[in-house]
Design a protein around this motif. Structure first.
Motif, PDB file in Angstrom:
ATOM      1  N   ASP A  53     -21.543   3.153  23.887  1.00 29.29           N
ATOM      2  CA  ASP A  53     -21.338   4.293  24.797  1.00 29.29           C
ATOM      3  C   ASP A  53     -20.177   5.172  24.332  1.00 29.29           C
ATOM      4  OD1 ASP A  53     -23.449   3.880  26.594  1.00 29.29           O
ATOM      5  OD2 ASP A  53     -22.294   2.394  27.723  1.00 29.29           O
ATOM      6  N   LEU A  54     -19.180   4.571  23.705  1.00 29.68           N
ATOM      7  CA  LEU A  54     -18.070   5.362  23.161  1.00 29.68           C
ATOM      8  C   LEU A  54     -18.559   6.218  21.994  1.00 29.68           C
ATOM      9  CD1 LEU A  54     -15.052   6.031  23.251  1.00 29.68           C
ATOM     10  CD2 LEU A  54     -14.665   4.115  21.680  1.00 29.68           C
ATOM     11  N   THR A  55     -19.405   5.636  21.147  1.00 33.49           N
ATOM     12  CA  THR A  55     -20.015   6.404  20.047  1.00 33.49           C
ATOM     13  C   THR A  55     -20.775   7.597  20.607  1.00 33.49           C
ATOM     14  OG1 THR A  55     -20.207   4.449  18.646  1.00 33.49           O
ATOM     15  CG2 THR A  55     -21.706   6.264  18.167  1.00 33.49           C
ATOM     16  N   ARG A  56     -21.537   7.370  21.681  1.00 34.58           N
ATOM     17  CA  ARG A  56     -22.293   8.462  22.308  1.00 34.58           C
ATOM     18  C   ARG A  56     -21.349   9.566  22.801  1.00 34.58           C
ATOM     19  NH1 ARG A  56     -25.294   3.773  24.452  1.00 34.58           N
ATOM     20  NH2 ARG A  56     -27.524   3.982  24.022  1.00 34.58           N
ATOM     21  N   ALA A  80     -15.480   7.479  34.508  1.00 32.25           N
ATOM     22  CA  ALA A  80     -15.876   7.643  35.913  1.00 32.25           C
ATOM     23  C   ALA A  80     -17.190   6.936  36.235  1.00 32.25           C
ATOM     24  CB  ALA A  80     -15.985   9.129  36.242  1.00 32.25           C
ATOM     25  N   GLY A  81     -17.743   6.227  35.247  1.00 28.29           N
ATOM     26  CA  GLY A  81     -18.967   5.464  35.482  1.00 28.29           C
ATOM     27  C   GLY A  81     -20.254   6.262  35.335  1.00 28.29           C
ATOM     28  N   LYS A  82     -20.163   7.480  34.758  1.00 26.65           N
ATOM     29  CA  LYS A  82     -21.367   8.312  34.606  1.00 26.65           C
ATOM     30  C   LYS A  82     -22.084   7.997  33.294  1.00 26.65           C
ATOM     31  CE  LYS A  82     -19.330  11.962  37.428  1.00 26.65           C
ATOM     32  NZ  LYS A  82     -18.781  13.336  37.465  1.00 26.65           N
ATOM     33  N   THR A  83     -22.298   6.715  33.091  1.00 28.71           N
ATOM     34  CA  THR A  83     -22.880   6.235  31.832  1.00 28.71           C
ATOM     35  C   THR A  83     -24.290   6.783  31.613  1.00 28.71           C
ATOM     36  OG1 THR A  83     -21.633   4.219  32.250  1.00 28.71           O
ATOM     37  CG2 THR A  83     -23.233   4.139  30.484  1.00 28.71           C
ATOM     38  N   ASP A  84     -25.076   6.880  32.671  1.00 28.92           N
ATOM     39  CA  ASP A  84     -26.459   7.347  32.532  1.00 28.92           C
ATOM     40  C   ASP A  84     -26.517   8.766  31.977  1.00 28.92           C
ATOM     41  OD1 ASP A  84     -27.309   4.942  33.488  1.00 28.92           O
ATOM     42  OD2 ASP A  84     -27.904   5.672  35.474  1.00 28.92           O
ATOM     43  N   ILE A  85     -25.593   9.622  32.418  1.00 29.18           N
ATOM     44  CA  ILE A  85     -25.557  11.009  31.924  1.00 29.18           C
ATOM     45  C   ILE A  85     -25.214  11.030  30.443  1.00 29.18           C
ATOM     46  CG2 ILE A  85     -24.334  13.228  32.094  1.00 29.18           C
ATOM     47  CD1 ILE A  85     -23.936  12.614  35.095  1.00 29.18           C
ATOM     48  N   VAL A  86     -24.242  10.208  30.062  1.00 30.51           N
ATOM     49  CA  VAL A  86     -23.830  10.143  28.653  1.00 30.51           C
ATOM     50  C   VAL A  86     -25.013   9.689  27.797  1.00 30.51           C
ATOM     51  CG1 VAL A  86     -22.299   8.988  26.999  1.00 30.51           C
ATOM     52  CG2 VAL A  86     -21.407   9.737  29.224  1.00 30.51           C
TER      53      VAL A  86
END
Length: 256
Positions: free
Chosen positions: A86-89, A192-198
């Protein structure tokens, strides 16, 4: 030399500019190993790198003073090591958003974290996560982007620069400022937990998404179609009606 040209909250607020260094990632790692506190968001920018690295120990071809070569320190304790892609994204999206106003629709993210214009490489990144006690203590993000260089050796393969595309020079610090600002925005979305958007935005900007293209795996060339990137970062490619997952070392993109 330190200066502050960045407008964000913390990414780039501590900016160290070096004339020449072997690798900005190595320089930043050395500072951290000295046990002195280094603020999150610190950016080390070099005019010249003589041992810049990419994925697979590839060497980065960069003429001094012409391109962006820098490293950034983040402390993503909130990301589980199993979710580190997710950090790479988020980093890839930050770079994409900074360049998109200049380059428009030709810009894509080539999995996992290269920046492409058309079918040619504008830049890439090397993310080194330091895991301690089951969490990511530090993430050193090295980014190299071709900005004002106007020729490359044949060994540089498909490299292209912003100048070659748009036929003009750009201020490196201005582009760095934009990258820091957008990267911080995507990083804070993750926090902020918006992982799905990322994840969904990263997928939507992927090079060759839903396009039948040539690949090589285990010495075999095949036609496949990128369908997804799963949670942990594996690439999902449909071949012969079946979806298969690949890690970075298991699949090679072939030029059309």
């Amino acid at each position: 030399m330190q200066n502050n040209i960045i407008s964000g909250l913390f990414v780039g607020q501590n900016l160290v500019t070096l004339k020449e260094v072997d690798s900005t990632n190595t320089f930043l790692k050395n500072i951290l190993s000295n046990s002195k506190p280094v603020p999150e968001g610190t950016v080390i920018m070099a005019e010249s790198q003589y041992a810049g690295r990419g994925q697979h120990q590839n060497t980065w071809h960069a003429q001094p003073g012409k391109n962006l070569t820098f490293s950034l320190l983040l402390k993503p304790h909130f990301i589980s090591p199993t979710q580190q892609f997710d950090l790479t994204r988020a980093v890839s999206l930050g770079v994409y958003d900074a360049l998109h106003p200049l380059l428009g629709g030709g810009l894509k993210i080539k999995w996992p974290n290269d920046i492409y214009f058309g079918s040619r490489k504008l830049g890439g990144m090397l993310i080194e996560n330091m895991i301690q006690g089951g969490q990511i203590k530090n993430a050193i993000i090295g980014i190299g982007l071709n900005i004002n260089q106007d020729n490359y050796p044949e060994s540089a393969g498909s490299a292209i620069s912003v100048k070659q595309i748009l036929q003009r020079d750009y201020d490196l610090k201005d582009i760095l400022s934009e990258i820091c600002s957008h990267l911080e925005g995507w990083y804070l979305k993750l926090k902020a937990g918006k992982t799905d958007i990322v994840r969904s935005t990263y997928l939507s900007r992927l090079y060759r998404l839903n396009e039948a293209s040539e690949y090589r795996s285990n010495g075999e060339t095949f036609t496949g179609t990128i369908k997804n990137v799963v949670e942990n970062g594996l690439l999902v490619v449909e071949r012969n009606g079946t979806e298969e997952q690949y890690n970075l070392k298991e699949i090679e993109f072939l030029n059309k």
